[in-house]
Design a protein around this motif. Structure first.
Motif, PDB file in Angstrom:
ATOM      1  N   TRP A  19       0.663  -1.174  -0.187  1.00  0.00           N
ATOM      2  CA  TRP A  19      -0.051  -0.411  -0.052  1.00  0.00           C
ATOM      3  C   TRP A  19       0.892   1.542  -0.374  1.00  0.00           C
ATOM      4  O   TRP A  19       1.475   1.410   0.519  1.00  0.00           O
ATOM      5  N   LYS A 124      -3.330  -7.501  11.369  1.00  0.00           N
ATOM      6  CA  LYS A 124      -2.985  -6.282  11.736  1.00  0.00           C
ATOM      7  C   LYS A 124      -3.422  -5.139  11.274  1.00  0.00           C
ATOM      8  O   LYS A 124      -3.745  -4.909   9.045  1.00  0.00           O
ATOM      9  N   TYR A 125      -4.091  -4.504  11.222  1.00  0.00           N
ATOM     10  CA  TYR A 125      -4.787  -3.562  10.178  1.00  0.00           C
ATOM     11  C   TYR A 125      -4.164  -2.492  10.307  1.00  0.00           C
ATOM     12  O   TYR A 125      -3.105  -1.579  11.280  1.00  0.00           O
ATOM     13  N   TYR A 126      -4.122  -1.299   9.216  1.00  0.00           N
ATOM     14  CA  TYR A 126      -3.254  -0.690   9.665  1.00  0.00           C
ATOM     15  C   TYR A 126      -4.613   0.482   8.575  1.00  0.00           C
ATOM     16  O   TYR A 126      -5.498   0.654   8.367  1.00  0.00           O
ATOM     17  N   ASP A 127      -4.078   2.095   8.917  1.00  0.00           N
ATOM     18  CA  ASP A 127      -4.932   3.475   8.881  1.00  0.00           C
ATOM     19  C   ASP A 127      -4.614   3.701   6.805  1.00  0.00           C
ATOM     20  O   ASP A 127      -2.676   3.890   6.469  1.00  0.00           O
ATOM     21  N   THR A 130      -2.797   7.237   6.157  1.00  0.00           N
ATOM     22  CA  THR A 130      -1.024   6.870   6.549  1.00  0.00           C
ATOM     23  C   THR A 130       0.037   6.087   6.121  1.00  0.00           C
ATOM     24  O   THR A 130       0.909   6.242   5.707  1.00  0.00           O
ATOM     25  N   PHE A 131      -0.441   4.726   6.334  1.00  0.00           N
ATOM     26  CA  PHE A 131       0.110   3.874   6.253  1.00  0.00           C
ATOM     27  C   PHE A 131       0.876   3.426   4.765  1.00  0.00           C
ATOM     28  O   PHE A 131       0.476   3.959   3.830  1.00  0.00           O
ATOM     29  N   HIS A 132       2.582   3.831   4.618  1.00  0.00           N
ATOM     30  CA  HIS A 132       2.680   2.943   3.418  1.00  0.00           C
ATOM     31  C   HIS A 132       4.393   2.008   3.906  1.00  0.00           C
ATOM     32  O   HIS A 132       4.463   2.123   4.666  1.00  0.00           O
ATOM     33  N   PHE A 135       3.503  -6.216   3.187  1.00  0.00           N
ATOM     34  CA  PHE A 135       4.057  -6.815   3.678  1.00  0.00           C
ATOM     35  C   PHE A 135       4.357  -8.079   2.928  1.00  0.00           C
ATOM     36  O   PHE A 135       3.584  -8.141   1.927  1.00  0.00           O
TER      37      PHE A 135
END
Length: 142
Positions: A19, A124-127, A130-132, A135
């Motif tokens: 992402w 595992k959740y990410y925003d 903002t996430f860069h 996985f």
């Protein structure tokens, strides 16, 4: 799945291997540079389409230390253990596992008996705003 809105079971973000935020990436394909992208770039690997998932909701205390709970923590603990409203759309029945250790022991034994490859863990959740990042391997399924 025929009805992509059915009971919250379809997720376009499952199997995301990367992402990438638009202001942090430049893409080049066939000698053409793509810059100034309008939205994050999502990469998904085809092989993940063949991974089968068995999903459960886990009541998890997160960062709360249950050995040191006080009355000040009650609302945070309640929120952490609350079953998400979308789970109530999945059907009329639920199974409550009260001995998680024994359940996982039996599940592991059954899977090994069938000689399946498997991995288990918490999602595992990410925003996405903002996430860069990326996985690795099977982690992308979670």
């Amino acid at each position: 799945m025929k009805d992509k809105d059915a009971s919250g079971r379809f997720d376009n973000d499952e199997g995301t291997t990367a992402w990438l935020q638009p202001d942090e990436v430049d893409i080049q394909m066939s000698g053409i540079n793509f810059t100034g992208l309008a939205a994050p770039v999502q990469l998904q690997m085809y092989w993940l389409n063949h991974v089968r998932l068995f999903c459960m909701v886990a009541g998890h205390t997160g960062t709360l230390d249950v050995r040191r709970l006080s009355t000040d923590d009650i609302e945070e603990l309640r929120s952490a253990l609350l079953i998400p409203e979308t789970c109530l759309q999945l059907g009329k029945y639920a199974v409550l596992v009260t001995n998680v250790t024994e359940f996982l022991k039996r599940m592991d034994a059954a899977i090994q008996t069938c000689n399946y490859l498997y991995f288990r863990g918490l999602v595992k959740y990410y925003d996405p705003e903002t996430f860069h990042g990326s996985f690795r391997d099977i982690e992308a399924a979670f």
